[in-house]
Design a protein around this motif. Sequence first.
Motif, PDB file in Angstrom:
ATOM      1  N   THR A 172     -38.533  92.375  75.467  1.00 41.06           N
ATOM      2  CA  THR A 172     -39.600  92.038  73.885  1.00 41.06           C
ATOM      3  C   THR A 172     -40.325  90.866  74.430  1.00 41.06           C
ATOM      4  OG1 THR A 172     -37.975  93.121  73.957  1.00 41.06           O
ATOM      5  CG2 THR A 172     -39.763  92.729  71.960  1.00 41.06           C
ATOM      6  N   GLU A 173     -39.403  89.559  74.081  1.00 46.15           N
ATOM      7  CA  GLU A 173     -39.614  88.397  73.851  1.00 46.15           C
ATOM      8  C   GLU A 173     -40.792  87.778  75.352  1.00 46.15           C
ATOM      9  OE1 GLU A 173     -40.554  85.500  71.800  1.00 46.15           O
ATOM     10  OE2 GLU A 173     -38.801  87.060  70.580  1.00 46.15           O
ATOM     11  N   VAL A 175     -43.119  89.961  76.578  1.00 46.07           N
ATOM     12  CA  VAL A 175     -43.598  90.525  76.608  1.00 46.07           C
ATOM     13  C   VAL A 175     -44.882  89.665  75.172  1.00 46.07           C
ATOM     14  CG1 VAL A 175     -44.966  92.740  75.472  1.00 46.07           C
ATOM     15  CG2 VAL A 175     -43.785  92.790  77.106  1.00 46.07           C
ATOM     16  N   THR A 176     -44.142  89.197  74.616  1.00 44.21           N
ATOM     17  CA  THR A 176     -44.874  88.546  72.870  1.00 44.21           C
ATOM     18  C   THR A 176     -45.402  87.538  73.173  1.00 44.21           C
ATOM     19  OG1 THR A 176     -42.976  90.023  71.974  1.00 44.21           O
ATOM     20  CG2 THR A 176     -44.269  88.042  70.455  1.00 44.21           C
ATOM     21  N   THR A 177     -44.526  85.996  74.417  1.00 46.75           N
ATOM     22  CA  THR A 177     -44.963  84.738  73.839  1.00 46.75           C
ATOM     23  C   THR A 177     -44.788  84.637  75.611  1.00 46.75           C
ATOM     24  OG1 THR A 177     -42.302  84.788  73.781  1.00 46.75           O
ATOM     25  CG2 THR A 177     -44.226  84.063  71.941  1.00 46.75           C
ATOM     26  N   LEU A 185     -36.889  81.449  74.975  1.00 49.02           N
ATOM     27  CA  LEU A 185     -36.841  82.588  74.821  1.00 49.02           C
ATOM     28  C   LEU A 185     -35.181  83.114  74.569  1.00 49.02           C
ATOM     29  CD1 LEU A 185     -38.275  83.680  78.380  1.00 49.02           C
ATOM     30  CD2 LEU A 185     -39.463  83.445  76.233  1.00 49.02           C
TER      31      LEU A 185
END
Length: 675
Positions: A172-173, A175-177, A185
Motif C-alpha cells: 500500500t505504501e 503505491v502511494t510513495t 517505508l
Amino acid sequence: MTVLAAFKVLLYRYTGQTDITVGSPIANRNQAAIEGLVGLFMNTLALRTQLDGNPSFRDVLLRVRETALGAYSHQDLPFEKLIDTLSLPRELSHTPLFQVMVVLQNAPNSGLQLPNLTLDPLELPRTTAKLDLTITLMEVAPGMHGSIEYNTDLFDGTTIERLLGHFQVLLTEIVTTPDACLGELPLLSPNEVKQLEQWRQTDNLEVSPTCLHQHFEAQVEKHPDAIALTFEQDHLTYGELNQQANQIAHYLRELGVGPDKLVGLCVERSPDMVVGILGILKAGGAYVPLDPAYPTARLKFMFQDADISVLVTQSSLLQDIPDSPVPVVTLDGDRAKITQAATTNPDARVTAGNLAYIIYTSGSTGTPKGVMIPHQNVVRLFKAADRLYHFDHQDCWTLFHSYAFDFSVWEMWGALLYGGRLVIVPYWISRSPQEFYQLLVDQRVTILNQTPSAFNQVIQIDAHQSANSLSLRYIIFGGEALAIESLRPWFERHGDTQPQLVNVYGITETTVHVTHRPLTVTDLDRASSPIGQPLADLQCTILDPYLQPVPIGVPGELHVGGAGLARGYLNRPELTAERFIDHPFSQGRLYKTGDLVKYLPDGTLDYLGRIDHQVKIRGFRIELGEIEALLQQHPQVRETLVMVRPESSGQDRLVAYLSAVSPDRRGTTAPCSVA
C-alpha cells in the motif's frame, strides 16, 4: 516484477541483508513448437538483487526488472547445471542458492469444460514444505489470490499472518510513495503501532531527591549496631562504617574534594574499599574505580583521562600506581591523620544530580571510555526494584565482583540501602568454587548475584552436596548472555520457586539493570535467552538501522530510554552524541546499546547477540577491536583477528590470531596464534 521487488524489500527489512536471492519458477515454453505438448518443462530461476545504499523502491524495481529480464533470456539453462557449476557447499538443513521462492501464476485457471462434465481445481492439503518460505500468487479478478507455504520448524501461523499483514502495508505504501527510500517505508499495522506504544510506556517513580550516602545514613539511624560489612573474620556495624567514612569525607574535603570532583580509588578487595567509596561520596565527590589488577597502562590512561583530583589508595599499592601530581591519601599510612577528623556526617553540599561514580568500559578503538552516573540514577534503580524483589534489612548480600564492574554497584547498595549485611568475598575465595559455596552456606547469604559462567561452577559444587544448606532467596544473573539449558541440573535439584532465579539485562550506560525476567522450569525449552521486560521507569525500543520500529519477532537494535541513562561519556562529546540519540518518537534520549533483540508476542525481550564485535566474558565487557588495535601497534604485527572460542570446560576464551611480518621486512607473513 513489482510483486517480487516488494517481497524482497520485505525480506530486507526483516533480515537486514542487502544481498537477497529469491527463487522463481518459469514455464520454459518460449518456443512455439512445444506450446501444445503435454508435460512439465518448468525450470527454476535464481533472482539476485542488491539492496544496499537505502535506495528508493522505484530504483529497486528497476534493478529487479533488469535481473528478471536477464534471467528470462537464459531460462533454458537447467537449474541443476547452475548448482553444479557454482560448486556450492551442500547442507541438509536448507536448499542451495535460495530458501525463499515467489511464484506468480498468470496462466488462465478456469475450470476445465468437458462434454456433460465440469472440472474444478481441488486444493490438496500440504504436509511438507519444499523450502523455508514459498509465496504463491494467482491473478484473479479483480486482483490476486495468494497462499504461503512455510516450514513449521521455523515459523508458526501467527508469524506468517503478521508477515502477510506487513506485506500488505508495504504494498500500500509503495503505491502511494514509490520514490520513498526503503528505510522510510512502514511495515506495522495501526494495531501493531498501538501495541508497541503500550510496551514503551513508563511509570514516573516518586524518587526521593537525596543521595546514596544520605540513604545509607538513614539506615545508620535505624540500625546503628547491625552488622553492615563482613570480611573474613572481621565485621563493621553500620555505626562504625559510618564513622570511618565520615572521617575520610572530612579529610578529603580539606583536600578540595566537592561536587563532581573525581577521586581515584585504588584499593584491594577489603572493607577499605567500601569505606573509601562512602567517604568519597560523603565528601561530595565521585569515585573512579582503579582496580589494582588492571594493567599499569590502563590505570595510567584512566587516571589522566579522568583528571583525578585526589587519589585514595593503600600503601602496599603505591609502587604499582603511576606517578601522580595530585594529593595521594593512603588509608593505612594516613590513618593517624584521618582518625583525627570529625566523625559526624558532613553537611550536604551535593545533590542527587551530581556524579556518584565513573566506570570505564572497553572501547572499540583501543581507548576506554568513562561512563558518568549521578546519584539519582542508582537511587531510582532500587526504587524500581522494590516492587520486584522486596529487599529488606534481613537480607545478606555478597560483594563478589570487582568494584570496577557495575554489578558491584547493585551488590553494595542492595545491602546498604536496606540495612542488610554485605559480605565482601576475598579474591582467592571468588576464584575457588568450593570455598565460595561454603561461604554462601556459612554466611547464610540470601541474595546472590552472578554471571552465568560463574554460577555454572556453583551448580557443579551444589550437585555433590548431600543436603540443601543454602539460605538463598534470589539468584540474579547478569553481565553476559544466559544459556538457560545450563540451569537444568539446578532446577532438577531445587525447583524454580526457592530460590527464585532471575535473568537480568543491563549495561553501564543505563545504570546496571534494564530488564528482568523470573525464570521457571518451562524456560528450559527455549533455545534463546529471554531477558524479560524493562524496569518500571525505563523504556525499551527495538529499531532498525533507519530508526524505524521493527515488528514482533523481527531482530533489531535495542535502544533504552528513561530515568537510568548516564550523563554521557567523560570527555567524549562526539561519542556521547553518537550513542545517546534524540528519541525519534517522543521527548528525551535513547541509548543505542548495540545489542540485537526481538519482541516475543507477549512483549518479552529475547536477547540474540551483538550487532558489532563486542563480547562479554565472565561479566567483562570487551571490545575485540580494542585488543586488535593494541596488538597492531607492535612493529612486527601486520594484521590481527581476535575472537571468542568456547572451551570444553564451558568457559569462553579469547584468542588472537596474528599475521606477523618476517624479520627481513620484505612483507611476507607468517601466520601464528596467541591464546
